[in-house]
Design a protein around this motif. Sequence first.
Motif, PDB file in Angstrom:
ATOM      1  N   MET A   1      13.041  -2.903  -2.572  1.00 31.11           N
ATOM      2  CA  MET A   1      11.826  -3.696  -2.669  1.00 31.11           C
ATOM      3  C   MET A   1      11.435  -4.315  -1.337  1.00 31.11           C
ATOM      4  SD  MET A   1      11.261  -2.645  -5.507  1.00 31.11           S
ATOM      5  CE  MET A   1       9.630  -3.283  -5.865  1.00 31.11           C
ATOM      6  N   VAL A   2      12.414  -4.680  -0.525  1.00 28.95           N
ATOM      7  CA  VAL A   2      12.079  -5.192   0.808  1.00 28.95           C
ATOM      8  C   VAL A   2      11.417  -4.086   1.642  1.00 28.95           C
ATOM      9  CG1 VAL A   2      13.024  -6.024   2.991  1.00 28.95           C
ATOM     10  CG2 VAL A   2      13.802  -7.023   0.846  1.00 28.95           C
TER      11      VAL A   2
ATOM     12  N   PRO B   1      18.971 -10.256  10.251  1.00 32.36           N
ATOM     13  CA  PRO B   1      19.630  -9.384  11.240  1.00 32.36           C
ATOM     14  C   PRO B   1      18.631  -8.605  12.091  1.00 32.36           C
ATOM     15  CG  PRO B   1      20.729  -9.223   9.116  1.00 32.36           C
ATOM     16  CD  PRO B   1      19.485 -10.023   8.895  1.00 32.36           C
ATOM     17  N   GLY B   2      17.541  -8.178  11.492  1.00 33.55           N
ATOM     18  CA  GLY B   2      16.521  -7.454  12.247  1.00 33.55           C
ATOM     19  C   GLY B   2      15.784  -8.352  13.223  1.00 33.55           C
TER      20      GLY B   2
ATOM     21  N   TRP C   1       2.485  -3.464   2.802  1.00 32.54           N
ATOM     22  CA  TRP C   1       1.628  -4.370   3.553  1.00 32.54           C
ATOM     23  C   TRP C   1       0.741  -3.576   4.529  1.00 32.54           C
ATOM     24  CZ3 TRP C   1       3.315  -5.318   8.877  1.00 32.54           C
ATOM     25  CH2 TRP C   1       2.369  -6.046   9.595  1.00 32.54           C
TER      26      TRP C   1
ATOM     27  N   TRP D   1      17.268  -4.521  -4.335  1.00 27.12           N
ATOM     28  CA  TRP D   1      16.721  -5.508  -3.414  1.00 27.12           C
ATOM     29  C   TRP D   1      16.270  -4.832  -2.106  1.00 27.12           C
ATOM     30  CZ3 TRP D   1      15.991 -10.183  -5.453  1.00 27.12           C
ATOM     31  CH2 TRP D   1      15.624 -11.229  -4.605  1.00 27.12           C
TER      32      TRP D   1
ATOM     33  N   TRP E   1       6.041 -10.114  -2.323  1.00 27.91           N
ATOM     34  CA  TRP E   1       6.454  -9.218  -3.391  1.00 27.91           C
ATOM     35  C   TRP E   1       7.045 -10.018  -4.562  1.00 27.91           C
ATOM     36  CZ3 TRP E   1      12.021  -8.241  -3.750  1.00 27.91           C
ATOM     37  CH2 TRP E   1      12.349  -7.513  -4.888  1.00 27.91           C
TER      38      TRP E   1
ATOM     39  N   VAL F   1      18.416 -10.070   4.320  1.00 25.56           N
ATOM     40  CA  VAL F   1      18.048  -8.705   4.717  1.00 25.56           C
ATOM     41  C   VAL F   1      17.284  -8.700   6.035  1.00 25.56           C
ATOM     42  CG1 VAL F   1      16.859  -6.594   4.011  1.00 25.56           C
ATOM     43  CG2 VAL F   1      17.947  -8.035   2.290  1.00 25.56           C
TER      44      VAL F   1
ATOM     45  N   ASP G   1      12.926  -0.729  12.174  1.00 26.37           N
ATOM     46  CA  ASP G   1      13.674  -1.433  13.218  1.00 26.37           C
ATOM     47  C   ASP G   1      14.009  -2.849  12.773  1.00 26.37           C
ATOM     48  OD1 ASP G   1      13.635   0.722  14.880  1.00 26.37           O
ATOM     49  OD2 ASP G   1      11.942   0.036  16.087  1.00 26.37           O
ATOM     50  N   VAL G   2      13.088  -3.461  12.012  1.00 24.10           N
ATOM     51  CA  VAL G   2      13.330  -4.816  11.528  1.00 24.10           C
ATOM     52  C   VAL G   2      14.289  -4.811  10.344  1.00 24.10           C
ATOM     53  CG1 VAL G   2      12.244  -6.920  10.648  1.00 24.10           C
ATOM     54  CG2 VAL G   2      11.014  -5.479  12.269  1.00 24.10           C
TER      55      VAL G   2
ATOM     56  N   TRP H   1       4.560  -9.013  14.007  1.00 26.16           N
ATOM     57  CA  TRP H   1       5.242  -8.020  13.175  1.00 26.16           C
ATOM     58  C   TRP H   1       6.309  -8.692  12.307  1.00 26.16           C
ATOM     59  CZ3 TRP H   1       3.101  -3.337  13.198  1.00 26.16           C
ATOM     60  CH2 TRP H   1       3.767  -2.296  12.549  1.00 26.16           C
TER      61      TRP H   1
ATOM     62  N   VAL I   1      -2.898  -2.527   3.832  1.00 26.10           N
ATOM     63  CA  VAL I   1      -3.979  -3.501   3.978  1.00 26.10           C
ATOM     64  C   VAL I   1      -4.667  -3.374   5.341  1.00 26.10           C
ATOM     65  CG1 VAL I   1      -4.522  -5.962   4.054  1.00 26.10           C
ATOM     66  CG2 VAL I   1      -2.854  -5.107   2.397  1.00 26.10           C
ATOM     67  N   TRP I   2      -3.875  -3.052   6.364  1.00 27.43           N
ATOM     68  CA  TRP I   2      -4.452  -3.089   7.710  1.00 27.43           C
ATOM     69  C   TRP I   2      -4.415  -1.747   8.434  1.00 27.43           C
ATOM     70  CZ3 TRP I   2      -1.088  -1.365  11.332  1.00 27.43           C
ATOM     71  CH2 TRP I   2       0.278  -1.435  11.028  1.00 27.43           C
TER      72      TRP I   2
ATOM     73  N   VAL J   1       4.493   3.408  12.726  1.00 33.03           N
ATOM     74  CA  VAL J   1       4.479   2.206  11.894  1.00 33.03           C
ATOM     75  C   VAL J   1       5.740   2.139  11.041  1.00 33.03           C
ATOM     76  CG1 VAL J   1       3.286   1.005  10.023  1.00 33.03           C
ATOM     77  CG2 VAL J   1       1.965   2.072  11.851  1.00 33.03           C
TER      78      VAL J   1
ATOM     79  N   SER K   1       7.872  -3.254   0.018  1.00 29.13           N
ATOM     80  CA  SER K   1       6.828  -4.280   0.160  1.00 29.13           C
ATOM     81  C   SER K   1       6.406  -4.407   1.607  1.00 29.13           C
ATOM     82  CB  SER K   1       7.278  -5.618  -0.432  1.00 29.13           C
ATOM     83  OG  SER K   1       8.527  -6.008   0.079  1.00 29.13           O
ATOM     84  N   ALA K   2       7.352  -4.214   2.537  1.00 27.48           N
ATOM     85  CA  ALA K   2       6.973  -4.230   3.951  1.00 27.48           C
ATOM     86  C   ALA K   2       6.053  -3.053   4.267  1.00 27.48           C
ATOM     87  CB  ALA K   2       8.219  -4.193   4.830  1.00 27.48           C
TER      88      ALA K   2
ATOM     89  N   SER L   1       8.730   1.243  13.234  1.00 27.56           N
ATOM     90  CA  SER L   1       8.736  -0.165  13.654  1.00 27.56           C
ATOM     91  C   SER L   1       9.223  -1.064  12.523  1.00 27.56           C
ATOM     92  CB  SER L   1       7.334  -0.600  14.073  1.00 27.56           C
ATOM     93  OG  SER L   1       6.898   0.173  15.161  1.00 27.56           O
ATOM     94  N   MET L   2       8.760  -0.739  11.327  1.00 25.42           N
ATOM     95  CA  MET L   2       9.172  -1.496  10.158  1.00 25.42           C
ATOM     96  C   MET L   2      10.686  -1.377   9.967  1.00 25.42           C
ATOM     97  SD  MET L   2       6.776  -2.874   8.317  1.00 25.42           S
ATOM     98  CE  MET L   2       5.424  -1.885   7.719  1.00 25.42           C
TER      99      MET L   2
ATOM    100  N   PRO M   1      18.833  -3.225  10.433  1.00 23.96           N
ATOM    101  CA  PRO M   1      19.996  -4.087  10.706  1.00 23.96           C
ATOM    102  C   PRO M   1      20.447  -4.865   9.475  1.00 23.96           C
ATOM    103  CG  PRO M   1      18.400  -4.257  12.481  1.00 23.96           C
ATOM    104  CD  PRO M   1      17.740  -3.465  11.391  1.00 23.96           C
ATOM    105  N   GLY M   2      19.494  -5.299   8.661  1.00 24.90           N
ATOM    106  CA  GLY M   2      19.842  -6.021   7.447  1.00 24.90           C
ATOM    107  C   GLY M   2      20.493  -5.120   6.404  1.00 24.90           C
TER     108      GLY M   2
ATOM    109  N   SER N   1       5.325 -10.319   3.688  1.00 26.92           N
ATOM    110  CA  SER N   1       5.095  -9.284   2.674  1.00 26.92           C
ATOM    111  C   SER N   1       6.310  -9.154   1.763  1.00 26.92           C
ATOM    112  CB  SER N   1       4.708  -7.943   3.303  1.00 26.92           C
ATOM    113  OG  SER N   1       5.622  -7.568   4.286  1.00 26.92           O
TER     114      SER N   1
END
Lengths: 205, 205
Positions: free
Chosen positions: A166-167, B200-201, A174, A163, B174, B197, A196-197, B163, A177-178, A190, A170-171, A193-194, A200-201, B170
Motif C-alpha cells: 500500500m505504501v 530509511p529512504g 499520487w 503494508w 491512503w 517504511v 529510491d525513497v 518529492w 494527479v500530476w 518517476v 499510494s506513492a 525515483s519513488m 531502503p524501508g 500520499s
Amino acid sequence: MRSMAKRAKTAQRMRLPSSRYNDLIHIATDLFARDGYERTPVRAISDAMGIESGSLYSHISSKEGLLYEIVIECADEFFRRSELARKSGGTAEQILRRLCHAHMSMFRDELAACQVYYDEWRKLNADHQEDVIAQRKRYEKIYRQTIADGIRDGSFGTIDPQWGTMVVLSALNWASVWYNPKGPLTAEHVADSMLDVIFPGLRAR
Amino acid sequence: MRSMAKRAKTAQRMRLPSSRYNDLIHIATDLFARDGYERTPVRAISDAMGIESGSLYSHISSKEGLLYEIVIECADEFFRRSELARKSGGTAEQILRRLCHAHMSMFRDELAACQVYYDEWRKLNADHQEDVIAQRKRYEKIYRQTIADGIRDGSFGTIDPQWGTMVVLSALNWASVWYNPKGPLTAEHVADSMLDVIFPGLRAR
DNA sequence: CCTACCGATCGGTAGG
DNA sequence: CCTACCGATCGGTAGG
C-alpha cells in the motif's frame, strides 16, 4: 453472476471492435476525466460524436454501463501488464521494480482512463463495483506476493507485505494527479525515483 | 478577492455559532461523505434536519457554498494542527513525526470532513478551488521546509524535499480510505508504521 | 421556517 | 441514426 455475463459480452464486443464504438469509449473517457462522470450529460458525449443524444443508445444500454466499460477495461489492463512484469523473472526486487514501471506505464499510455477509474468507480452500481474490487484485489495480490518472495529470499526485511504494497501503490498513484506523459520525465524515471525513497524501508530489519 | 470576503464572513459566523448551523454542517458533511456531493440532493439534507427544502436557504446561500464551508474549514484545521506540530520544537525528524501524527489525527477526529475535502473539492467553483489550493500549498510547505531543515542538520540524506513531502503525504492519505477511528489501531500507530517504511529512504544518501 | 412553485436539465424511450 | 418527447428530479425563489 449477472456482471460475469456482462463481462463476457464485453469480451465479445472487443473481438469485433466497431470503430464507432471505440470513438465513443475514447470520447466518453476524455469527458469523464475532464468534467467528472455526473457532470457529463449524455448530450455532451453525443455532441462530441456529432449525433443526437437518443442515438447514443444504439451503442450503449445506459450511461452507467458506459462508465463500467471504461473502468473495468482499465482495471483489466493494469492487471495484464503486472502479470507480464511478474512473469519476466529475476529477483523479487527486480520484479517489484518492473511492476512499478508497468503501473506508471498506465499513466503514460492511458492517463484519462486511469483518472476515471480512480475518481469515478464508486458511482458504479453494486454489482459493477464488486467486479472492480475483485480485479483490484487480484492486482494487489501480485505486489503482496512479490514482497513476500523478497522477504523469503532476503531482498527485503521484516516489512508487512500488505503494508509495503500500500505504501508503494499510494506513492505511485499520487503520480496520476500530476504526471504529464508529454512532459520531460519518463514513466520509468518517476517509478525509479519513488522506489529510491521506498526501497531502503523495504530492506530495513 | 471575492472569496477572501466570503472567508471573512465565515469567520464571523464561527464567532457566533448557531447550534442549528452546526447541525446543518455536520449533517451535510456526513451525507456528502457517504453519498457524494452531487448525489446528495438538498432535500436529503433538509429531511435529515426535519425541515422543508426551501427552509434550508435561510441558513445557506447555495449548495456549493455549503460544500465550500466544509472543505475550507477542514483544510484550515489541517493547517492549524500542523503549525502547532511545527512549533513544538525538537529535531527535524521529531517534527516530521509530529506532523504525521497531526495529519492522522484529522482522520481520527474528522474523517467524514477529510473525505469530503479529498473527494469533492474539485466540484467547487474556480474562486473557491483557488482558496483550497492556496491553503494546501501552505500546508505542504511546512512539510517541505521540515525536510529541508532535516537535510541541513544531517537528519536526512539527499532526498528532494518536494518529492519526500509527496511520498509521505500520499502514503498517509491512503489511510483516509481504510482507517477506522473506532478500530484497534491508534492514529499515532498508523503514522509511526508508515514512517518506519519511509524514514530509511529519507535518511539514505 | 413553511407553502407552493419555477425553469432547467437529466437519462432514457418509442417509432420510424 | 433521427425526431419528438417522457417523467423525474434538481437547486433555488417568492411571499408569507
